[in-house]
Structures are given as C-alpha cells and as structure tokens.
Design a protein around this motif. Structure first.
Motif, mmCIF file in Angstrom:
data_model
loop_
_atom_site.group_PDB
_atom_site.id
_atom_site.type_symbol
_atom_site.label_atom_id
_atom_site.label_comp_id
_atom_site.label_asym_id
_atom_site.label_seq_id
_atom_site.Cartn_x
_atom_site.Cartn_y
_atom_site.Cartn_z
ATOM 1 N N LEU A 1 9.440 -6.665 -0.346
ATOM 2 C CA LEU A 1 10.683 -7.431 -0.487
ATOM 3 C C LEU A 1 11.237 -7.976 0.825
ATOM 4 O O LEU A 1 12.178 -8.762 0.826
ATOM 5 N N VAL A 2 10.688 -7.523 1.948
ATOM 6 C CA VAL A 2 11.206 -7.999 3.235
ATOM 7 C C VAL A 2 10.035 -8.382 4.154
ATOM 8 O O VAL A 2 8.907 -7.983 3.902
ATOM 9 N N ASN A 3 10.339 -9.125 5.193
ATOM 10 C CA ASN A 3 9.300 -9.443 6.181
ATOM 11 C C ASN A 3 9.126 -8.279 7.146
ATOM 12 O O ASN A 3 10.109 -7.821 7.723
ATOM 13 N N GLY B 1 7.326 -11.002 -0.552
ATOM 14 C CA GLY B 1 6.610 -11.698 -1.617
ATOM 15 C C GLY B 1 5.155 -11.267 -1.736
ATOM 16 O O GLY B 1 4.479 -11.656 -2.681
ATOM 17 N N GLU B 2 4.660 -10.460 -0.796
ATOM 18 C CA GLU B 2 3.248 -10.046 -0.897
ATOM 19 C C GLU B 2 3.077 -8.913 -1.895
ATOM 20 O O GLU B 2 3.945 -8.070 -2.057
ATOM 21 N N LEU B 3 1.923 -8.947 -2.576
ATOM 22 C CA LEU B 3 1.641 -7.924 -3.574
ATOM 23 C C LEU B 3 0.682 -6.895 -2.994
ATOM 24 O O LEU B 3 -0.257 -7.237 -2.279
ATOM 25 N N GLN C 1 1.387 3.002 5.448
ATOM 26 C CA GLN C 1 2.102 4.180 4.951
ATOM 27 C C GLN C 1 3.573 3.825 4.761
ATOM 28 O O GLN C 1 4.181 3.251 5.656
ATOM 29 N N TYR C 2 4.129 4.161 3.633
ATOM 30 C CA TYR C 2 5.554 3.933 3.387
ATOM 31 C C TYR C 2 6.248 5.279 3.170
ATOM 32 O O TYR C 2 6.029 5.925 2.153
ATOM 33 N N LYS C 3 7.079 5.656 4.154
ATOM 34 C CA LYS C 3 7.868 6.875 3.987
ATOM 35 C C LYS C 3 8.973 6.583 2.984
ATOM 36 O O LYS C 3 9.321 5.428 2.751
ATOM 37 N N ARG C 4 9.556 7.633 2.448
ATOM 38 C CA ARG C 4 10.607 7.455 1.468
ATOM 39 C C ARG C 4 11.678 6.446 1.926
ATOM 40 O O ARG C 4 12.133 5.610 1.158
ATOM 41 N N SER C 5 12.048 6.541 3.215
ATOM 42 C CA SER C 5 13.103 5.640 3.694
ATOM 43 C C SER C 5 12.634 4.181 3.694
ATOM 44 O O SER C 5 13.447 3.265 3.789
ATOM 45 N N ASP C 6 11.320 3.953 3.567
ATOM 46 C CA ASP C 6 10.804 2.572 3.522
ATOM 47 C C ASP C 6 10.732 2.035 2.086
ATOM 48 O O ASP C 6 10.376 0.870 1.885
ATOM 49 N N TRP C 7 10.996 2.891 1.122
ATOM 50 C CA TRP C 7 10.757 2.461 -0.252
ATOM 51 C C TRP C 7 11.728 1.387 -0.736
ATOM 52 O O TRP C 7 11.493 0.754 -1.753
ATOM 53 N N THR C 8 12.825 1.198 0.022
ATOM 54 C CA THR C 8 13.730 0.109 -0.351
ATOM 55 C C THR C 8 13.057 -1.243 -0.079
ATOM 56 O O THR C 8 13.522 -2.272 -0.542
ATOM 57 N N LYS C 9 11.946 -1.221 0.672
ATOM 58 C CA LYS C 9 11.270 -2.480 1.003
ATOM 59 C C LYS C 9 10.327 -2.932 -0.104
ATOM 60 O O LYS C 9 9.703 -3.981 0.012
ATOM 61 N N ILE C 10 10.134 -2.083 -1.123
ATOM 62 C CA ILE C 10 9.188 -2.458 -2.185
ATOM 63 C C ILE C 10 9.802 -2.277 -3.567
ATOM 64 O O ILE C 10 10.832 -1.634 -3.718
#
Ligand SMILES: Nc1ncnc2c1ncn2[C@@H]1O[C@H](COP(=O)(O)OP(=O)(O)OP(=O)(O)O)[C@@H](O)[C@H]1O
Length: 809
Positions: free
Chosen positions: A611-613, A622-624, A653-662
């Motif tokens: 959802l973010v760059n 926009g990337e899947l 790797q996406y830590k929990r705090s990164d999950w707002t990005k997807i």
C-alpha cells in the motif's frame, strides 16, 4: 493514603512478563521501593502502556489496584515516569553503566562534578554543555543518544499520552519530532495536521481547545485552511481551490469543531498570513498550496528548456525507420510512423492511445531507430563503464516489469531510476545521464513526481512520455499527462487505429466503446472472452465467490483479479477479500499457520497488496506479492510475528509493525490496478458505488483484462458509469505551459488527419470487426464459468441447460 493523593508505586523492574508486539502494552513485575497503597507483598504486577521499560531500572507508576478476573490483584498504571538517579553517587553509577558504552566512572564523575544532580536535564536541554568537559564527539553522541532513548522518549510518550494520543500515534509523533514533540505541539498543535498522517483538524483542535487556544485565533484559522486545502489537493487531486470555496469549507470546519460562529473575513486574513509565510500562493481567485504552485511552474519552465528553440531534423530518419520495420517484421501505420519520426526529431514527445493501438510497438520502434541513428548497442552488457543511454521507466513496479518484457530492455520504476528513497515532495533526485528516456503509463504520474523527474533530467536528454489519456488520473494531485496533451504546447500524437486483431477479442472494442460513452448493444451477452452475470447487490459476494471458485479450476489464482471501485459496502473489497481468501486459500485444519492482524488473517499462500512506496526495499504502492512464510514471534529475531512476502522474486520480511503497509489482494481497487494487466479480470459493480462510477473508472478496469473479462452485478451501474464523464481536476498546468510556450501542436496525424477518438463511429470501425452475433456458439472458458453459476441469478434468463442446448445446436 491521603485522599487527594493518587495511588503510586515506585520500584525496580524485576522482570518484563509480556510486551505487546503491536502496541506499548506491557506487563511487568516490580520490586516495590516505595508506595502509598496497602500492599502486603514487596512485589507487584504492573500493567499499562509504557514506552521503553528496562529491567533493573526504577520507575514510579500512578494508577489503581484492579482485580483481574484471571490473575487477581494487580496495579493498572495510567501514567509513569523513570526515576532519575538523584544522588551524585547514583548518577555517576548510572552514567557509567552499560547503557552508555565507552563512558567510565572517571568521565561520569567529571560530568556530575561539573553539571550537578541535574546533569541529565541539562544535557537533554542543550548537549553543548558537554563540550567544555573535553568529551570527544563519539562519547558525546553515546551519551546524548542513550539519554534521549532512555529518558527523553519516555517523558515525551508520557506527555503525548496526557494529550490523549494512543500509544501508536504517540510513537508516530515521537518518531518525527523526537524530544521536541511536546514543544512543537505547545507552540502550534495544528502543525500536527501537516506532519502526521492520521491527524486531522478535529484532533488537533481538541488539543488546542485544552490549551485554551481561542476559537478565532489565527493559528486555529490557519490550521483549518491548510487542512481543507490539503484535503482538496493532496487528497482529491486538484492543485488549487477556489478562494470562496476554501473560505466556506474552512468556516464550516471551524464552526463544526467548536460550535462557534466564525467571521469569514478573519479566515481570509488567515489565508493572507499563510501566503506571507509562503505556505500558500493566491492567484486571483485560486489558492494553491505553495509547493504545488511551484511544482506546476517548474514543470512548465523545465519543459520549455527541454524543448529548446528548434527541432533537429535527422537526415536519415525515414530510412532508419524503414530498416527497423524490416527488422521487426512490421509495417507501421501512418500515425505510428509519424510518431517514431517526431520522437526522433523532437527533444520531447507525447504519445497517447487506447489499448491495442500500438504504443508498445512505437516505443520499440523509437528505441531501435534511436539506437541505429546514434550508433548505440542495445546490448546492456556492452556498457561497462558508461551508463546505459536507453532509459525506460514507469510509475509502478508491475508496469516497469511489463515494459521490460515487451521491449526486452532494462526498465525500472521512476523512483528507482531517480534513486528516490522517501517521497517526491521534497526529495533531491540524482541526476540522470544524457540519452533517451521513455516513460510509460504517464497517466499515473502526479505533479510532484513529474516535477522531480524533470529536475533530474540531463539538459540534452530526449524525453518520450507515453500513456492513455482516457485512463484514471494519478492518485496524487494533478492530471499531468492529460494537461500536457491539452495544452498543445508540446509535440504529441494520438494513436487511434486498433491493431490487436485476436479473432475472438471483444474486450478491446468494448473498452473503446466505453470511451466513446456508449456500451455496445451486445455488452450483456456472453462472448468468447467476456461475459456478464446479472445479480442483485445482496447476492453479489456469493456470486463473486462462485465465479472465483469456478475460475480457479481453470486458471492459476495468481492470474485472476477481482477489481472493485470501493473498499466499503456489500460488494466492497473489504467484504470480498476474506470471502475469496476462504475459497482460494482456506484454513484447512488447526495446523494451518495463520496470524491475525485486526480483522484479517494471513496465511501462507495469500496474495497481498503493497500500500505504500518502500523504495529502499524496491517495492512500491500497488505491487502484488505472495506470503511465502510465517515466523511466529517466539522464533523470530525481532520477537514479533513476521511474514515473508515474495514480490516477484524480491523476498522481504514484514514485522508486525510493517503489516499496515499491506492488505489482502484477492480483490483490489481499480485505482490500485492501474499500470497492471491480468489474464482474468472479474469486475463486480453495483449502484452502491454510484458516487465513484465514472467512464474513466470503468475504462481503466476493463482495459486491465488481457484474456477474459467477467462483468457482474447491476447493469444500471455499468450504464451509469459509461455516461458519467469524470470532472476535470482543477489544475493550472495548462495555463502555466501556455504562458511560456506557444500552443501550436496538434494531436492529429498530419498525413491521415485521423480525428481523435471522440465519435462513437470511430471506436468499432478501425479494422476491428464488431463482435459477431453468437451464431457459432461455442463453450468457452468464460461461458463454462458462467454456466455453473446459480441459474436463478441471471445469465440473461437462460438456464445452463438452455445454454448447453444452444451450444450443441
Ligand atoms: N502496424 C502494425 N501492424 C501490425 N500489427 C501491429 C501494428 N501495430 C501494432 N500491432 C500489433 O497490435 C498489437 C497491439 O500493439 P501494442 O501492444 O503495441 O499496443 P499497445 O497500445 O501497447 O497496447 P496495450 O496498451 O493494450 O498494451 C500487438 O500485437 C502488435 O504487434
């Protein structure tokens, strides 16, 4: 305990029982050193939101004793502070502890002797107090950084909690302002609106009210003006707002938030003040955020410079184009040939056209002709020291990948090309080399990004901008590509002849028909590559589920994409995603690994949307991607749950705090699908999305489908969309361009005089047959899919049996 006194517990942290990975919530065990509550033990469990609690450190907690149904009596803290060491001895011990690597007892003693027991406060207030003590820069940095980390952060977070911010918001504010956070807010709480995502006028105004900032204070009026202006520009896409509209909206906001009457003249005064401070620019009745006004001006000036004074006709262009035609085994149509020629002769060229009109073919032609004329190799490996002079770029990762596939040359996102790491509003790009730059999917490029791109260009560069002017405009402000074309100040051509001649293709003619404002008569009939399923809104999620389930038997789920206009509502993305997830990637049994993120569960194999760059990780809005691994907190180094996501070979790797990005991506918005194509597109529309339904939205959605298109829902929604022409955004780019350049270029091909595709006649007539009536009725994948759907819900009233009979006939 005195009645006025609040229950307080001071003590040393014996152990940290629990810390939430997503918030500041912690459960800790304290060895009590002092308390005013009746407590039989010398230890107590304390719970609450704490910034950065450390074992062995002493804190004072304010709160109350509560009886937890499961864990019994404990102390729920709503406020806390770090107990700073107060005695000189304690302070020396603290400063020479492991927390401050490199600071030994001698240095610590020196600091305390010179600055006294208030040393920490003094250092935090002004680190220069350390300079006369002879500490080298490295030691000073260790001290200041760790003091800020340990003490500054907690003090600030506590202060922010006092203002009523949630722990997450407090962390966000702290991240930006660090230890200045409270000072910034106290000086002007409305500053938060501009700086912190998620804080709007109302939130800032509530703080201001607590600080007794008057309802008609200039900073309050200014805050409302800036908030409203940013909502209508960065939020809605305009680059300016009409003065009376701005004043009116700001007054509404100001009055609504505090139930007071506001004099519009005072708001006008605030606008003037902001103009003097260079935050706004007022041009007659138009009010611009200064950065957008400047960006539009810079775009016009840079384009004028790039265009230069005269064209440089290349002698052999026609011959070289002929040669390229031969190599590529193609005969260009007149407009395509003129496009390649103009691109070669002019320093700047715009190319627009709908699907299948040959934009990619022309890009290929330009690259090859340019390389031939300049004696350049198209083999990247032959450039060892110099940069590759043929640059191809697109606004999204997927679009750049597609460019790479269709040209066989390296292509990148614009961000990557420019080395942009954060965003494009105030970031310095690197300078690009001389050569040729072709940007595809230009309709997605917003004012900020285009300004930044132009600023990075070598003055001698040849710039070709390619796109489809009829698609949705950029998410960010402006409608750059459409404005550039509309200004007639730059060499441009429109390709109108549809070349894609797949015998059964009816998607492209449908798209062109939509663009002319009329759905073809047969649009609800099933064709080899598209179908329509009528269904009422309340049944839509179920029908989408059935279609997806059926399609998944024939297609790779990664090739199928559900597109919808909105997140909310019965047919909205939020509703569709979990439903499709349960069909395509269900929880099989208790052993299926799954993590919860609010209302969403993520499983291995899930399709997700960025959802973010994040240019530093080379993944863009926009990337899947696909979840390829889940690591639970216990096993993860970060001690929070982690997802491994594969974005086209780029595993992150996406830590929990990164999950707002997807988010889940089985269904995405049409906006997010811009720049991408999918073999199968499923497009549900209902009148619930009436507010969003526009011709360019439907056109963009339909043109995302490469092989199969399944339309479903309420036919009136499709008809409404086709008839509703999107409003032009309010921008000044055309005016800024025509102020510096003559409007002398036409979109029409000089040789053929092909008019722009505005007339319905044109759309189906360019060598593409109108879709044939279904006399040669065959069972096609799309139709098979449709047939399995509950016959009661549509299929033009035909049951599967009737369809089957028709197919056999
Ligand atoms: N002059 C031509 N003669 C024959 N075929 C052509 C010609 N121009 C384009 N084509 C073919 O038409 C099809 C569509 O062309 P191309 O992919 O270049 O269009 P496009 O505008 O890039 O389409 P889209 O935007 O849908 O990707 C391709 O198969 C291409 O080979």
């Amino acid at each position: 305990m005195n009645e006025a006194e609040q229950p307080t517990v001071s003590g040393r942290v014996k152990s940290l029982f629990f810390q939430s990975p997503t918030s500041f919530f912690k459960i800790i065990l304290i060895t009590i050193t002092k308390t005013n509550i009746q407590w039989p033990d010398d230890e107590i469990v304390v719970t609450g939101n704490f910034g950065d609690i450390k074992e062995d450190e002493t804190y004072t907690f304010v709160g109350k004793v509560v009886n937890h149904p499961k864990y019994g009596l404990q102390f729920a803290a709503d406020n806390y502070q770090v107990d700073k060491p107060t005695s000189k001895q304690g302070l020396v011990a603290y400063l020479s502890s492991d927390r401050f690597p490199g600071i030994g007892t001698i240095t610590a003693q020196k600091i305390v002797d010179a600055l006294g027991v208030k040393a920490i406060d003094k250092i935090l207030k002004d680190e220069k107090v350390l300079i006369p003590l002879g500490l080298n820069a490295a030691k000073r940095a260790v001290l200041v950084d760790n003091l800020q980390l340990n003490l500054g952060m907690e003090q600030v977070i506590i202060g922010l909690n006092d203002f009523g911010f949630t722990s997450n918001m407090a962390a966000k504010i702290y991240q930006l302002y660090k230890t200045d956070a409270l000072d910034v807010i106290e000086e002007n709480p409305y500053q938060l609106i501009a700086d912190i995502d998620g804080i709007g006028f109302k939130r800032a105004d509530a703080i201001a009210a607590r600080m007794h900032i008057a309802p008609d204070a200039q900073i309050r009026l200014g805050g409302a003006v800036l908030d409203e202006l940013s909502r209508m520009t960065d939020g809605e896409g305009d680059t300016y707002v009409e003065l009376p509209v701005l004043i009116n909206n700001a007054v509404g906001l100001l009055e609504g938030a505090r139930n007071v009457e506001i004099d519009p003249n005072q708001v006008g005064q605030a606008i003037l003040t902001l103009t003097k401070k260079n935050q706004l620019y007022v041009d007659g009745q138009k009010v611009f955020p200064k950065r957008l006004y400047d960006a539009e001006g810079e775009i016009a000036t840079r384009l004028k410079q790039l265009l230069g004074d005269d064209t440089k006709p290349a002698k052999h262009t026609a011959k070289v184009i002929k040669q390229v035609e031969k190599e590529q085994g193609i005969a260009y149509d007149d407009t395509q040939r003129e496009a390649i020629q103009t691109a070669i002769e002019q320093p700047l060229f715009l190319l627009t056209g709908g699907p299948g009109t040959g934009k990619t073919t022309v890009i290929n032609g330009i690259v090859r002709a340019y390389a031939a004329l300049n004696d350049l190799s198209l083999d990247v490996n032959s450039y060892h020291h110099e940069p590759f002079p043929l640059m191809l770029a697109a606004p999204t990762g997927r679009a750049s990948k597609r460019m790479m596939e269709t040209t066989g040359l390296p292509a990148s996102t614009i961000h990557r090309l420019l080395g942009l790491a954060i965003d494009t509003q105030d970031y310095e790009p690197k300078e690009l080399p001389d050569g040729l730059l072709i940007v595809d999917e230009m309709s997605m490029v917003d004012t900020y990004l285009f300004r930044t791109l132009l600023a990075a260009l070598h003055p001698g560069i040849k710039l070709i901008l390619v796109g489809d002017k009829d698609q949705l405009p950029s998410v960010g402000p402006g409608q750059v590509f459409a404005d550039l074309l509309r200004s007639h100040t730059l060499p441009a051509l429109e390709l109108t002849h549809i070349h894609r001649q797949d015998a059964d293709s009816s998607i492209i003619p449908l798209a062109h028909a939509i663009n002319t404002g009329k759905l073809p008569a047969d649009w609800q009939q099933n064709r080899a590559d598209r179908s329509f399923i009528l269904c009422p809104p309340e049944q839509l999620p179920r029908v989408v589920g059935q279609v997806v389930g059926r399609a998944a038997q024939q297609f790779d789920p990664a090739d199928m994409q559900v597109l919808a206009p909105m997140y909310r509502g019965t047919a909205g993305i939020d509703q569709l995603n979990p439903l499709i997830q349960d069909i395509l990637n269900p929880k099989k049994d208790d052993r299926t690994k799954e993590v919860d993120a609010g209302l969403v569960h993520y499983r291995i194999g899930d399709k997700v949307l960025q959802l973010v760059n994040s240019p530093e990780q080379n993944v863009f809005n926009g990337e899947l991607g696909m979840i390829t691994g889940i690591t639970m907190a216990k096993q993860a180094e970060s001690k929070t749950d982690e997802l491994t996501i594969d974005f086209d070979g780029n595993e992150l790797q996406y830590k929990r705090s990164d999950w707002t990005k997807i988010t889940l991506a089985y269904a995405t918005t049409i906006h997010k699908a811009q720049g991408s194509e999918f073999p199968v597109v499923i497009l549900p529309l209902t009148l619930g999305a009436r507010r969003m339904l526009r011709r360019n939205l439907l056109y963009t959605a339909v043109t995302r489908a490469r092989n199969f298109l399944i339309l479903l829902g309420d036919p009136r929604a499709f008809e409404l969309a086709v008839q509703a022409v999107a409003d032009n955004r309010k921008t000044a780019l055309v005016a800024r361009l025509t102020a510096v350049l003559p409007a002398k270029f036409d979109l029409v091909n000089a040789a053929t005089g092909v008019p722009p595709v505005d007339t319905p006649a044109n759309a189906l007539d360019n060598g593409t047959k109108a879709p044939a009536a279904p006399t040669d009725f065959r069972l096609t994948p799309a139709l098979v899919m449709a047939q399995t759907i509950d016959p009661l819900i549509g299929l033009n009233g035909l049951t599967p049996q009737q369809l089957d009979a028709a197919a056999k006939a």
